[in-house]
Design an enzyme around this catalytic site. Structure first.
Site, PDB file in Angstrom:
ATOM      1  N   ALA A 105       0.851  -1.199   0.000  1.00 31.24           N
ATOM      2  CA  ALA A 105       0.000   0.000   0.000  1.00 31.24           C
ATOM      3  C   ALA A 105       0.880   1.240   0.000  1.00 31.24           C
ATOM      4  O   ALA A 105       2.086   1.165   0.232  1.00 31.24           O
ATOM      5  CB  ALA A 105      -0.877   0.016   1.251  1.00 31.24           C
ATOM      6  N   LYS A 106       0.289   2.359  -0.263  1.00 32.88           N
ATOM      7  CA  LYS A 106       0.961   3.651  -0.068  1.00 32.88           C
ATOM      8  C   LYS A 106      -0.127   4.706   0.059  1.00 32.88           C
ATOM      9  O   LYS A 106      -1.236   4.530  -0.448  1.00 32.88           O
ATOM     10  CB  LYS A 106       1.864   3.987  -1.261  1.00 32.88           C
ATOM     11  CG  LYS A 106       2.994   4.936  -0.914  1.00 32.88           C
ATOM     12  CD  LYS A 106       4.142   4.207  -0.235  1.00 32.88           C
ATOM     13  CE  LYS A 106       5.303   5.112   0.092  1.00 32.88           C
ATOM     14  NZ  LYS A 106       6.464   4.321   0.551  1.00 32.88           N
TER      15      LYS A 106
END
Ligand code: NAD
Length: 416
Positions: A105-106
């Site tokens: 994720a980011k």
């Protein structure tokens, strides 16, 4: 980020190459070319002088097959969805290379933290957290610091989650201060991992560490501690650059004095125990090691063609463009890729997550020795894959990661 550089296109190009190299199922390849979940949010914040500014934020899950989504939170004035997606995909691959039970994720907010007061920064963080809250949680998605965010931001994030849900969930965020359940050894972990990779690749290439020369782009949370660790290992850090400029000293910079100068001046520029040098010219310096530790796309064709180093160890995420990679390959410059080289940070985050869930803090030695062992094993795995396939370390790391993620996807099957 280099002008015109598209980080998402770069990730896709490397994913496609890895899919070809490994012969992965085309259905799985298609899955990996699309982020699983993209949330874009408005982040309205009352500014100190009274008006409301509306920032844009994102949280993107690329893949969560191997575990909860894991990835940093970035505050930057040029952030966009393609960059966040690229960084999320890199996290899927990085956690796979490091064999951690996480997906990728980011997240981030397009804002310039240098222009925000402390109160504004806190309000941006807390409002962003509430907007992306449906995605967060220790079994769903676990943020950590990235560019322009730190333990203080993580503490606000954790507090906002706890306030909104009415329960403490320290495992929902990593990189938090020790006083609220952070782990020992988190702050220097990415840099320590870069050093393990440097030692390992130098051993393979029969380059002595002691006495070798290094240049570093970026003197932040990663580049700063890294300069200390490299000089403690006996290397000469001959040049360092940051957003404000660059300094050069062929005898080796006094890293401790440079850190003091930077704490005071806000940049390495103007340091008087070295000579000013154009940041772009720093890349040409004759040296054994170059470490990009700033932003994406720093090593483009122009830099790759002139690079004076024998080895690049990528502390930053996505610092080398795909076409620059080909140039470095032709010039026999060995590149230890980001998804291996900077995985010390996410490995320490995994340790923190495990400790938060256990409610039991490990001692410093346990964290450091497990980190070193994990990084050494990851390096050996990627090096062996590169020998087996006869390809660069980057192509090997991507291939290894794609195989691991593909194995997990086929084990779980497709719903419904
Ligand atoms: P930071 O914000 O603490 O520091 C960034 C540094 O880069 C600063 O010194 C800044 O001046 C410099 N910089 C920015 N733009 C520049 C430019 N155009 N030219 C030269 N220098 C420039 O960020 P950080 O946490 O040290 O992260 C640096 C890189 O490492 C990023 O790519 C990040 O994604 C990656 N990374 C960080 C971690 C971590 O633990 N913080 C973990 C893995 C990867």
């Amino acid at each position: 980020m280099a002008v015109g550089f598209d980080p998402w296109a770069a990730v896709l190009e490397r994913l496609d190459d890895a899919a070809k190299l490994t012969g992965v199922d085309p259905d799985i390849h298609r899955l990996l070319r699309t982020p699983k979940r993209v949330l874009e949010v408005a982040v309205p914040v009352r500014m100190d002088e009274g008006h409301v500014e509306v920032f844009t934020g994102w949280r993107i899950h690329h893949d969560t097959t191997r575990g909860p989504a894991k990835g940093g939170l970035r505050f930057h004035p040029q952030l966009d969805a393609r960059e966040v997606a690229a960084l999320a995909a890199a996290m899927t691959l990085k956690t796979a290379v490091a064999n951690l039970p996480f997906g990728g994720a980011k997240g981030g907010v397009r804002c310039d933290p240098t222009k925000l007061s402390l109160g504004e920064l806190e309000r941006v963080t807390r409002r962003y957290t509430v907007e992306v809250m449906p995605l967060l949680g220790q079994d769903r998605d676990v943020p950590a610091p990235d560019v322009n965010t730190d333990g203080r931001v993580m503490a606000w994030l954790m507090d906002t989650l706890a306030t909104m849900t009415g329960r403490a969930e320290p495992g929902a965020v990593t990189g938090k201060p020790l006083s609220i359940g952070g782990t020992r050894g988190h702050s220097g972990a990415t840099s320590a991992g870069v050093v393990v990779c440097t030692r390992s690749v130098f051993t393979e290439l029969e380059i002595p560490v002691a006495g070798s020369r290094a240049i570093i782009q970026g003197f932040g949370k990663v580049g700063g501690p890294l300069a200390f660790l490299l000089s403690s290992a006996g290397m000469r850090v001959v040049a360092v650059s940051d957003i404000g400029g660059a300094v050069h000293n062929p005898a080796g910079l006094d890293v401790s004095a440079l850190a003091d100068h930077c704490a005071h001046a806000g940049t390495v520029a103007g340091f008087d125990r070295g000579d000013p040098i154009e940041p772009d010219d720093m890349w040409e310096l004759d040296c054994e090691l170059a470490v990009p530790a700033a932003l994406e796309g720093a090593i483009d064709d122009h830099v790759a063609g002139r690079l004076g180093a024998r080895v690049v160890v990528e502390a930053a995420n996505g610092p080398t463009t795909p076409s620059a990679d080909a140039i470095l390959d032709r010039r026999d410059i060995v590149v230890v890729p980001d998804i291996l080289a900077n995985s010390g940070g996410v490995t320490a985050s995994y340790f923190e997550w495990a400790q938060s869930r256990q409610g039991y803090a490990w001692d410093e030695h346990t964290v450091a020795s497990r980190l070193r062992k994990g990084m050494e094993e990851s390096f050996v795995g990627v090096w062996a894959k590169s020998e087996l396939l006869g390809v660069s370390l980057r192509r090997a790391a991507f291939a290894l990661a794609v195989e691991r993620v593909a194995e997990a996807i086929s084990a779980r099957g497709l719903f419904p």
